[in-house]
Design a protein around this motif. Structure first.
Motif, PDB file in Angstrom:
ATOM      1  N   ALA A  43      41.117  29.132  -3.576  1.00 35.39           N
ATOM      2  CA  ALA A  43      41.000  27.921  -4.579  1.00 35.39           C
ATOM      3  C   ALA A  43      41.680  26.804  -3.957  1.00 35.39           C
ATOM      4  N   ILE A  44      42.782  26.805  -3.444  1.00 39.72           N
ATOM      5  CA  ILE A  44      43.295  25.753  -2.887  1.00 39.72           C
ATOM      6  C   ILE A  44      42.541  25.119  -1.665  1.00 39.72           C
ATOM      7  N   GLU A  45      42.187  25.950  -0.781  1.00 35.97           N
ATOM      8  CA  GLU A  45      41.246  25.501   0.243  1.00 35.97           C
ATOM      9  C   GLU A  45      40.057  24.822  -0.105  1.00 35.97           C
ATOM     10  N   ASP A  46      39.648  25.357  -1.346  1.00 36.95           N
ATOM     11  CA  ASP A  46      38.159  24.775  -1.488  1.00 36.95           C
ATOM     12  C   ASP A  46      38.764  23.378  -2.455  1.00 36.95           C
ATOM     13  N   SER A  47      39.707  23.302  -2.982  1.00 31.53           N
ATOM     14  CA  SER A  47      40.175  21.949  -3.472  1.00 31.53           C
ATOM     15  C   SER A  47      40.474  21.011  -2.583  1.00 31.53           C
ATOM     16  N   LEU A  48      40.979  21.461  -1.430  1.00 27.98           N
ATOM     17  CA  LEU A  48      41.320  20.421  -0.257  1.00 27.98           C
ATOM     18  C   LEU A  48      40.018  19.703   0.476  1.00 27.98           C
ATOM     19  N   GLN A  49      39.027  20.546   0.115  1.00 24.05           N
ATOM     20  CA  GLN A  49      37.675  20.042   1.065  1.00 24.05           C
ATOM     21  C   GLN A  49      37.028  19.218  -0.366  1.00 24.05           C
ATOM     22  N   ARG A  50      37.387  18.956  -1.436  1.00 23.31           N
ATOM     23  CA  ARG A  50      36.930  18.295  -2.500  1.00 23.31           C
ATOM     24  C   ARG A  50      37.724  17.395  -3.216  1.00 23.31           C
TER      25      ARG A  50
END
Length: 123
Positions: A43-50
């Motif tokens: 979830a954190i990785e996804d957030s860092l891309q958005r």
């Protein structure tokens, strides 16, 4: 660096969800969080891309190891990830700043991590 303290700066109405154990993050607070669960790290990785925004919600029962949509409260806080680093043990440390309170409207079906659509709670 940008300060995202106004609701109009929310870039999405659908974000990855980070379930929290025994922690509530409020708007306008800055807090470090240590994340170890694989789905939470995703979830954190996804957030860092958005745009570095994530939806933080507290678990109803902190003993649940792999929370699903029924295991988290429906009200949470959208936060901006200000800093992140991966620790030597594989866990992730993030520094978040709460932006605004939101109510979860629905969860998206079958993502690799929890994702939810939400609406801002007007105060």
């Amino acid at each position: 660096m940008f300060k995202f303290l106004d609701v109009k700066h929310l870039l999405e109405t659908e974000l990855p969800v980070l379930p929290l154990r025994d922690v509530v993050v409020f708007p306008h607070t800055v807090l470090p969080l240590f994340v170890g669960r694989a789905r939470s790290r995703q979830a954190i990785e996804d957030s860092l891309q958005r745009a570095n925004q994530i939806l933080l919600v507290t678990q109803k029962d902190p003993l649940v190891a792999d929370p699903t949509e029924g295991d988290v409260h429906e009200v949470g806080t959208v936060a901006h990830i200000k800093q992140h680093s991966t620790l030597s043990d594989g866990n992730v440390k993030i520094l978040v700043e709460g932006l605004t309170r939101v109510r979860i409207k629905s969860f998206l079906p079958n993502p690799p991590n929890l994702r939810a659509k939400f609406e801002v709670i007007q105060s």
